[in-house]
Design an enzyme around this catalytic site. Structure first.
Site, mmCIF file in Angstrom:
data_model
loop_
_atom_site.group_PDB
_atom_site.id
_atom_site.type_symbol
_atom_site.label_atom_id
_atom_site.label_comp_id
_atom_site.label_asym_id
_atom_site.label_seq_id
_atom_site.Cartn_x
_atom_site.Cartn_y
_atom_site.Cartn_z
ATOM 1 N N PRO A 45 35.878 36.623 47.301
ATOM 2 C CA PRO A 45 36.178 35.212 47.049
ATOM 3 C C PRO A 45 37.669 34.925 47.247
ATOM 4 C CG PRO A 45 35.033 36.203 45.165
ATOM 5 C CD PRO A 45 35.270 37.294 46.147
ATOM 6 N N LEU A 102 41.258 38.690 43.660
ATOM 7 C CA LEU A 102 40.672 39.916 44.223
ATOM 8 C C LEU A 102 41.354 40.350 45.529
ATOM 9 C CD1 LEU A 102 36.835 39.410 43.575
ATOM 10 C CD2 LEU A 102 38.539 40.520 42.124
ATOM 11 N N GLY A 103 42.503 39.771 45.823
ATOM 12 C CA GLY A 103 43.282 40.263 46.967
ATOM 13 C C GLY A 103 42.677 39.941 48.324
ATOM 14 N N SER A 104 42.046 38.752 48.437
ATOM 15 C CA SER A 104 41.407 38.397 49.712
ATOM 16 C C SER A 104 42.429 38.285 50.837
ATOM 17 C CB SER A 104 40.643 37.081 49.570
ATOM 18 O OG SER A 104 41.511 36.069 49.089
ATOM 19 N N SER A 105 43.570 37.660 50.572
ATOM 20 C CA SER A 105 44.535 37.461 51.661
ATOM 21 C C SER A 105 45.114 38.799 52.115
ATOM 22 C CB SER A 105 45.649 36.499 51.234
ATOM 23 O OG SER A 105 46.318 36.987 50.097
ATOM 24 N N ALA A 106 45.402 39.694 51.168
ATOM 25 C CA ALA A 106 45.951 41.006 51.553
ATOM 26 C C ALA A 106 44.957 41.761 52.424
ATOM 27 C CB ALA A 106 46.285 41.829 50.311
ATOM 28 N N ASP A 127 48.972 44.287 46.103
ATOM 29 C CA ASP A 127 47.749 43.961 46.848
ATOM 30 C C ASP A 127 47.695 44.648 48.198
ATOM 31 O OD1 ASP A 127 47.575 42.096 44.814
ATOM 32 O OD2 ASP A 127 46.712 40.568 46.138
ATOM 33 N N ALA A 180 41.032 34.297 44.197
ATOM 34 C CA ALA A 180 40.453 34.436 42.857
ATOM 35 C C ALA A 180 40.939 35.698 42.158
ATOM 36 C CB ALA A 180 38.939 34.419 42.963
HETATM 37 O O1 PMV Z 1 45.910 36.706 41.881
HETATM 38 P P1 PMV Z 1 46.514 37.754 42.762
HETATM 39 O O2 PMV Z 1 45.534 38.779 43.237
HETATM 40 O O3 PMV Z 1 47.333 37.175 43.879
HETATM 41 O O4 PMV Z 1 47.517 38.596 41.851
HETATM 42 C C1 PMV Z 1 48.724 38.071 41.386
HETATM 43 C C2 PMV Z 1 49.404 39.144 40.608
HETATM 44 C C3 PMV Z 1 50.748 38.749 40.009
HETATM 45 O O5 PMV Z 1 51.222 39.894 39.327
HETATM 46 C C4 PMV Z 1 50.595 37.624 39.002
HETATM 47 C C5 PMV Z 1 51.744 38.337 41.070
HETATM 48 C C6 PMV Z 1 52.128 39.460 42.010
HETATM 49 O O6 PMV Z 1 52.475 39.162 43.163
HETATM 50 O O7 PMV Z 1 52.134 40.627 41.605
#
Ligand code: PMV
Length: 327
Positions: A111, A116-120, A163, A114
């Site tokens: 998703p 779960l690192g979709s863009s990475a 990520d 949300a």
């Molecule tokens: O919601 P996500 O998967 O983009 O995670 C953000 C995690 C944070 O620690 C809040 C920010 C970051 O870049 O580490």
């Protein structure tokens, strides 16, 4: 044409605190983004996304984004093309082909936005497929570095390495500032994810924590306490002490909640998981909405989440020992 896939991730411990140099432990999960790349005869880029959200889209563009030929409007396309553009730039640079054009096809089981690192996952898989299409093989570490640069640019400096490194190398990783490494010999982690169908605004949530941390000494202490918890949690993970890992996930959620990044639906899902007997449950990622992660080797938590008001989807997402891979 070359195709690569890369996993999404959950945070076992440490999101938000990682922004201030504390350690964090993200874990790759068996949910992947898949990107196919084919070089074109011209310099343009055509992106086709099947199921990045409920609506797929196709967009073709060259140097001038105003000339883009798009079949759906909106922020979704803008965000996705930012990441794809970045991935293409990195591949052109790594492949020594500054004018290469590509047809890019993306599909994803993760998703969007949300936690779960979709863009990475899309960026890591995209750079891998595009560089291989140009005849260059990058190591997982080089991919992680280039993918990090893309996230850093698109997210205006708000990205940690967590990520992208996790998606490139797979498994459980420990990130502390620029120091990223795999945590070896981790036990099986039976993750269950609950998703409320929404997404938090990462930039806003990070800024909120920063403001509280600047204003209150005890909020700064809370961020340091998360760092202590992550150090303890890494030891528990190496000792294969799942009960303690779960207890520390619960603790981590409480501290994130104190820092103001939980939400009603995230709380409802965390408590549904705990009531169902999960070993531990917490929000994952930036918070404000999106996903929770729980540990439960039985089906109880998933079933409980399916009946929890505010939970749109619940699924098992076991630890994925593998990072980016050729498909
Ligand atoms: O919601 P996500 O998967 O983009 O995670 C953000 C995690 C944070 O620690 C809040 C920010 C970051 O870049 O580490």
């Amino acid at each position: 044409m070359e195709t690569s896939s890369a996993p999404g991730k959950v945070y076992l411990f440490g999101e938000h605190a990682v922004v201030y140099g504390e350690p964090a432990v993200p874990c790759a999960i068996q949910r992947r983004a898949t990107v196919s790349v084919e070089e074109r005869a011209d310099e343009r880029i055509r992106v086709e996304a099947d199921d990045l959200s409920l609506d797929g889209f196709t967009v073709t563009y060259g140097e001038d984004p105003d000339e883009a030929d798009v079949d759906v409007p909106g922020a979704l396309v803008e965000a996705a093309t930012g990441y794809v553009d970045g991935a293409v730039e990195q591949a052109r640079e790594a492949g020594g082909a500054p004018d290469a054009g590509f047809n890019v096809e993306i599909s994803s089981e993760i998703p969007l936005g949300a936690g779960l690192g979709s863009s990475a996952a899309v960026v890591v898989a995209g750079i891998d497929a595009a560089t291989r299409e140009l005849g260059v093989e990058l190591s997982a570490e080089e991919l992680a570095e280039r993918a990090y640069r893309v996230e850093h640019d698109v997210q205006e400096g708000q990205a940690s390495r967590a990520d992208t490194f996790c998606s490139a190398v797979g498994g459980a990783v420990r990130v502390e500032g620029d120091d990223c490494r795999r945590v070896r010999d981790v036990p099986e982690l039976p993750f269950v994810v609950g998703y409320d169908g929404g997404a938090g605004d990462t930039g806003e949530l990070v800024a909120g924590v920063r403001a509280r941390r600047d204003r209150y000494g005890f909020a700064a202490d809370t961020v340091s306490a998360i760092g202590d918890l992550v150090r303890q949690g890494t030891r528990a993970l190496r000792d294969e002490d799942i009960a303690q890992v779960g207890e520390l996930m619960d603790f981590n959620h409480g501290l994130l909640s104190a820092l103001g990044v939980s939400s009603r639906s995230l709380e409802a899902m965390v408590w549904a998981a705990r009531d169902a007997g999960a070993t531990g449950a917490k929000l994952t990622g930036a918070g404000g909405g999106g996903c929770i992660v729980a540990l439960d080797e039985t089906t109880s938590t998933r079933h409980a989440l399916e009946y929890t008001p505010g939970c749109e989807a619940a699924f098992r997402a076991e630890l994925d020992p593998e990072g980016v891979r050729r498909v």
